[in-house]
Enzyme design. Structure first.
Site, PDB file in Angstrom:
ATOM      1  N   TYR A  62      -6.782 -23.918   2.319  1.00 25.63           N
ATOM      2  CA  TYR A  62      -8.005 -24.273   3.078  1.00 25.63           C
ATOM      3  C   TYR A  62      -7.982 -25.268   4.132  1.00 25.63           C
ATOM      4  CZ  TYR A  62     -10.398 -21.772  -1.042  1.00 25.63           C
ATOM      5  OH  TYR A  62     -10.797 -20.990  -2.077  1.00 25.63           O
TER       6      TYR A  62
ATOM      7  N   ARG B 107       0.891  -1.137   0.049  1.00 23.87           N
ATOM      8  CA  ARG B 107      -0.175   0.058  -0.173  1.00 23.87           C
ATOM      9  C   ARG B 107       0.979   1.163   0.047  1.00 23.87           C
ATOM     10  NH1 ARG B 107      -5.466   0.576   3.446  1.00 23.87           N
ATOM     11  NH2 ARG B 107      -5.686  -1.570   2.619  1.00 23.87           N
TER      12      ARG B 107
ATOM     13  N   ASP C 109     -11.950   2.562   5.393  1.00 16.97           N
ATOM     14  CA  ASP C 109     -11.964   1.616   6.766  1.00 16.97           C
ATOM     15  C   ASP C 109     -12.753   2.375   7.693  1.00 16.97           C
ATOM     16  OD1 ASP C 109     -10.963  -0.293   5.473  1.00 16.97           O
ATOM     17  OD2 ASP C 109      -9.020  -0.721   6.604  1.00 16.97           O
TER      18      ASP C 109
END
Length: 751
Positions: free
Chosen positions: A160, A53, A252
Site C-alpha cells: 500500500y 490465463r 470484458d
C-alpha cells in the site's frame, strides 16, 4: 469449471494462494497474514488460486468434446443482422451465419463496436452514453518473472503506497506475477486513453523500482528477472448495452474492472455460463424450426438481466480495492491503517460475497464439492443482493417510536426541593459520594435509583418489581456481550455493550434498549449469517462473559440485598453502580486465561462456541426465572398492578413513586423492545426460509413461556433458539446436499 469436468486438470496447473500479506510503503505488515485459501476452502469447497490465463484456456480447450468447432486465426471484420440470423465476415473473407453472435473478445471488442454501430442507427444517445462509460484512472505494469526473488510460493504480497500499489504472486515453477499500479494525472475517456512505448515501460519500472514487496525485497529485485511485461491503462466500464438484436457481449466486452480483486476473469466465466443458461432454456422451448428474432432478443435480454447487477457489484468492489491499496483519499488511508486490522477477513469476505451468488450451469448437476461448505452457494445472496440499510431502517421505525415514547414518559423529572435532588443512600458512613436522584429538571441515574428504591423501601411489591428488572437486565447484558464479539458485528455500534449499559444505568434501560435493538437489527440482516463462521464469537471473550457478570454485576447486587448491615450493603451498592466499567475490564482480564483461537475456529470449528453461549445465557436466564417464580408466588399484589403502569410517570416527588411508576414503565418498554427485536428476527428468518414455524406457534410459545418462566427466562430461551437457527439452518435458496436432494425428488415426482 467443476461442472464441466475441468476441476482436476485445473488444479494441476494452478497454485493455491496460502497467505495474503498487506504491507505499508516500508514493507511492514499492516495486519497479520490472511489465510485466504483455507477460509475460502472451508466456506465454498474450493480454494483460492492463481494461474496464467493461457493455462486455464488450455484446460478448457482440452476438455472440448469436438475441437473441430474451434477455428483459430480468424479476425472479425463486419457483422450483418438479418431477420432470420446474424452473419460475421472475417478479414480473410470467410463468413459464418448463426442464430446468435456472442462477442467475448475483450475490452477492445470488435463485436461490441459492431453492435454499437448497429444500435447507433436506432438509439444514438444510448450508444454515446455507453462509449463515455469507459474510463481510465490508473495504469498498470503487468509482468511475469522467472524467479521468486526470495518470496515464498503461494504467497500474495500487496504493498500500500500513496497513489500507487504493488501486488506480487508467486506461482508454480518459481514464477512471480507482478502488478504495479499508479494513479494517473486525471481520468481519461475514449478515445483519449493513453498507450505506452517500451521506453515508457522502462521508465515506469525504474521509477517504482524501490517499492517494497516485503521488508527485504524490492520491486526491482523481481523485475530484473522479468520474461514478459506490458504497461497499459487500466480501463473500467459498466455498459448499459450488452445485447442488441442477435448480438451479446461477454466478459470484458460488457463489464471491465480493475484487476486488484481478481474478479475480472471469474466474472467473464460467469457471464459465459449465464448466456449458456439462457440459450439452453430457449433451445428447450423450441419444438421445431428455428427461434424467432423476438425469442432471441428476449433470451439475450434475460442473460443481461441475470448478470448485470452482480457484474456492477464486482466492478465497484474492484474499484474500491484499487483505491484502498493506492491510499487514494483520507478515508482509504484510515481504512488501510485501522479497518484492515479490525476487519481481519476483509479480503476473504470481499471474495466470498462475490462468490456466494455465482452462476450455476442450470442444465448440469451441481458438483458435490460445492454443496458442503460453510458458505453454500446461493443465487439470492452476496454482492448485488444486499438488503438496503435505509429500507431496513424504515422498517425498524417502531424501535425509534418506543425510544421516543420512553424519552417522554419513562424518564421523569424528580422534584425535591428539600434535598436538592440528592439522596443519602450511604448514610455518609463510607465516605463515598451521595447517590444522585437528580434535581428539578434533571434526569434520574436510573438503575442506581432502582436499587436505592429497593434498599430504602420495605414494601415487598417494590422489592419484587426491582428484582425483576435487575434480573432481566442480567440476561440482556449477557446477550449484548455475546453480540459484541460476534464476527459479523465487526465495526458495528453493538460492539460497545458497556457504552449501552452505561447509558442504560444512567438514563434507563427502557430508553437505551430500543435504540440498541434498532441499530442491531438494521446492521445485522439475516444475510450476515450466510457463512457459518460469521456467526462465530471470539471464544476467549465469550468464556469470560459469565464469570465477569457473576463477579461485577450479580455479586454486588446480592450483597446489597442480603447483607444484614445496611452500611455494608450500601457500600456494595455504590461499587455496583459502575458495573458497565467493571464488566468491560473484568471481561478483558478474564479472557486472558484462554488463547484467542478465532483464526483456527473460523476455518475448522465455526460452531465451537455454541456450548459456551448456551451456559452463558442459561445461568442468567435461570436466575431471572427464579426471581420471576418467587414474585408470582409471594407478591402481595396482583401481577397486573405489580408490572403494568397505572399512570404516566412524568413527575416524581418521592422515592416510593419512583419505584412504582417509573420502574414499571422502564421495565415494560425494556421487555417490549426486546420482544420486538425477537419478532423482527423471526420475520427475517421466515422470509429466508430458515424458520418454518407459524406466527401462531411462535406467539403462543412466547406467551406460554413468559407466564411460566417470566420475561428473562423466555428471552434467554428465545435467544438460544435464535442461535440454533443462525447456526444450523440454511437460506431457502442455498445449494446444499439436502436442498439439491429435495429439488431432485420434486423433479423426479413430476416426471
Amino acid at each position: 469449471m467443476d461442472q464441466l469436468g475441468c476441476r482436476d486438470a485445473l488444479y494441476a496447473c494452478v497454485e493455491p494462494i496460502q497467505w495474503i500479506y498487506d504491507r505499508d510503503s516500508a514493507g511492514k505488515l499492516l495486519t497479520k497474514p490472511n489465510g485466504v485459501s483455507q477460509l475460502m476452502q472451508s466456506r465454498s469447497g474450493y480454494g483460492f488460486a492463481f494461474s496464467d490465463r493461457q493455462d486455464i484456456l488450455q484446460v478448457l480447450y482440452d476438455n472440448l468434446k469436438d475441437k473441430s468447432k474451434v477455428l483459430v486465426g480468424k479476425k472479425l471484420s463486419l457483422v450483418r443482422q438479418q431477420p432470420n440470423g446474424v452473419t460475421v465476415v472475417c478479414e480473410d473473407g470467410s463468413s459464418y451465419t448463426g442464430d446468435i453472435l456472442a462477442g467475448a473478445d475483450g475490452v477492445n471488442s470488435k463485436a461490441r463496436s459492431e453492435m454499437w454501430r448497429l444500435a447507433d442507427e436506432q438509439d444514438p444517445e444510448l450508444v454515446k452514453a455507453d462509449k463515455d462509460s469507459l474510463e481510465c484512472s490508473y495504469r498498470c505494469l503487468y509482468g511475469i518473472a522467472s524467479s521468486s526473488s526470495g518470496l515464498t510460493i503461494g504467497d500474495l504480497h500487496v504493498g500500500y503506497n500513496k497513489d500507487c500499489s504493488l501486488m506480487t504472486i508467486v506461482g508454480k515453477d518459481d514464477r512471480t506475477y507482478y502488478f504495479v499500479f499508479e494513479k494517473m494525472d486525471k481520468t481519461y475517456k475514449l478515445p483519449h486513453i493513453p498507450t505506452y512505448t517500451e521506453a515508457d515501460k522502462a521508465e515506469f519500472a525504474e521509477r517504482h523500482g524501490n517499492m517494497k514487496a516485503t521488508e527485504n525485497v524490492q520491486f526491482r529485485d523481481i523485475h530484473k528477472h522479468g520474461v514478459s511485461s506490458t504497461l497499459v491503462g487500466v480501463e473500467t466500464a459498466s455498459y448499459k448495452i450488452w445485447t442488441w438484436g442477435r448480438i451479446a457481449c461477454v466478459g470484458d466486452a460488457s463489464h471491465k474492472m480493475t484487476p486488484n480483486a481478481g474478479f475480472g476473469g471469474n466474472a467473464a466465466m460467469e457471464s459465459a455460463a449465464a448466456l449458456a443458461n439462457s440459450i439452453k432454456k430457449l433451445a428447450d422451448q423450441i419444438k421445431e424450426g428455428r427461434p424467432t428474432e423476438d425469442q432471441i432478443v428476449a433470451c439475450l435480454q434475460g442473460y443481461q438481466e441475470n448478470r448485470e447487477v452482480r457484474a456492477k457489484a464486482a466492478i465497484d468492489a474492484s474499484n474500491l480495492l484499487t483505491r484502498v491499496q493506492a491510499l487514494a483519499t483520507w478515508g482509504h488511508i484510515l481504512f488501510a491503517k485501522y479497518g484492515l486490522t479490525i476487519l481481519g477477513d476483509f479480503l476473504e469476505n470481499l471474495g466470498s460475497n462475490m462468490a456466494v451468488g455465482a452462476t450455476l450451469l442450470d442444465y448440469l448437476p451441481p458438483p458435490e464439492a460445492s454443496l458442503k461448505g460453510a458458505l453454500p452457494f446461493n443465487p439470492e445472496q452476496g454482492d448485488g443482493h444486499k438488503e438496503s440499510f435505509f429500507r431496513r431502517a424504515l422498517v425498524a421505525l417502531p424501535f425509534l417510536g418506543l425510544f421516543a415514547y420512553a424519552i417522554r414518559i419513562a424518564n421523569p423529572t424528580f422534584v425535591d426541593t428539600e434535598s436538592g435532588g440528592m439522596f443519602d443512600a450511604t448514610r455518609n458512613g463510607t465516605g463515598l459520594p451521595l447517590a444522585s436522584l437528580g434535581g428539578q429538571s434533571n434526569r434520574f441515574a436510573m438503575l442506581s435509583g432502582v436499587s436505592i428504591a429497593a434498599s430504602e423501601d420495605t414494601d415487598l411489591a417494590t422489592s419484587f418489581r426491582v428484582a425483576t428488572i435487575l434480573a432481566y437486565f442480567g440476561v440482556i447484558l449477557a446477550i449484548w456481550s455475546i453480540e459484541a464479539v460476534r464476527r459479523c458485528n465487526a465495526l458495528m455500534p453493538v460492539q460497545l455493550p458497556s457504552l449501552f449499559a452505561f447509558f442504560a444505568q444512567s438514563k434507563g434501560v427502557g430508553i437505551v434498549a430500543p435504540l440498541y435493538y434498532f441499530l442491531h437489527w438494521v446492521m445485522t440482516p439475516i444475510d450476515s449469517f450466510k457463512a457459518t463462521d460469521m456467526r462465530l464469537t471470539r471464544l476467549n471473550y465469550t468464556r469470560a462473559i459469565l464469570p465477569s457478570l457473576l463477579l461485577v454485576y450479580y455479586l454486588p447486587l446480592l450483597q446489597s440485598y442480603f447483607l444484614p448491615d445496611n452500611l455494608e450493603s450500601q457500600t456494595w451498592l455504590q461499587i455496583w453502580r459502575y458495573f458497565p466499567i467493571w464488566h468491560s475490564l473484568a471481561q478483558w482480564a478474564i479472557s486472558k486465561f484462554w488463547n484467542d483461537t478465532i483464526d483456527e475456529d473460523k476455518i475448522s470449528a465455526p460452531k465451537r462456541d455454541v456450548f459456551t453461549i448456551r451456559y452463558t445465557i442459561a445461568v442468567p436466564a435461570l436466575m431471572s426465572t427464579v426471581v420471576w417464580l418467587c414474585t408470582v408466588l409471594y407478591t402481595p399484589v396482583s401481577l397486573y398492578h405489580l408490572f403494568i403502569p397505572q399512570q404516566l410517570a412524568q413527575t416524581v416527588t418521592d422515592v416510593q413513586s419512583f419505584s412504582a411508576d417509573v420502574v414499571q414503565w422502564d421495565l415494560l418498554l425494556f421487555i417490549a423492545s426486546t420482544y420486538l427485536w425477537l419478532f423482527y428476527f423471526a420475520w427475517d428468518a421466515k422470509s429466508a426460509g430458515m424458520l418454518e414455524k407459524s406466527w401462531f406457534e411462535l406467539v403462543l410459545t412466547m406467551i406460554f413461556f413468559t407466564v411460566m418462566l417470566g420475561p428473562g427466562g423466555t428471552v434467554g430461551l428465545a435467544y438460544l433458539y435464535r442461535e440454533h437457527v443462525i447456526t444450523e439452518k440454511r437460506h431457502r435458496a442455498a445449494l446444499t446436499v439436502e436442498s439439491v436432494g429435495r429439488r431432485a425428488a420434486v423433479l423426479n415426482g413430476r416426471k
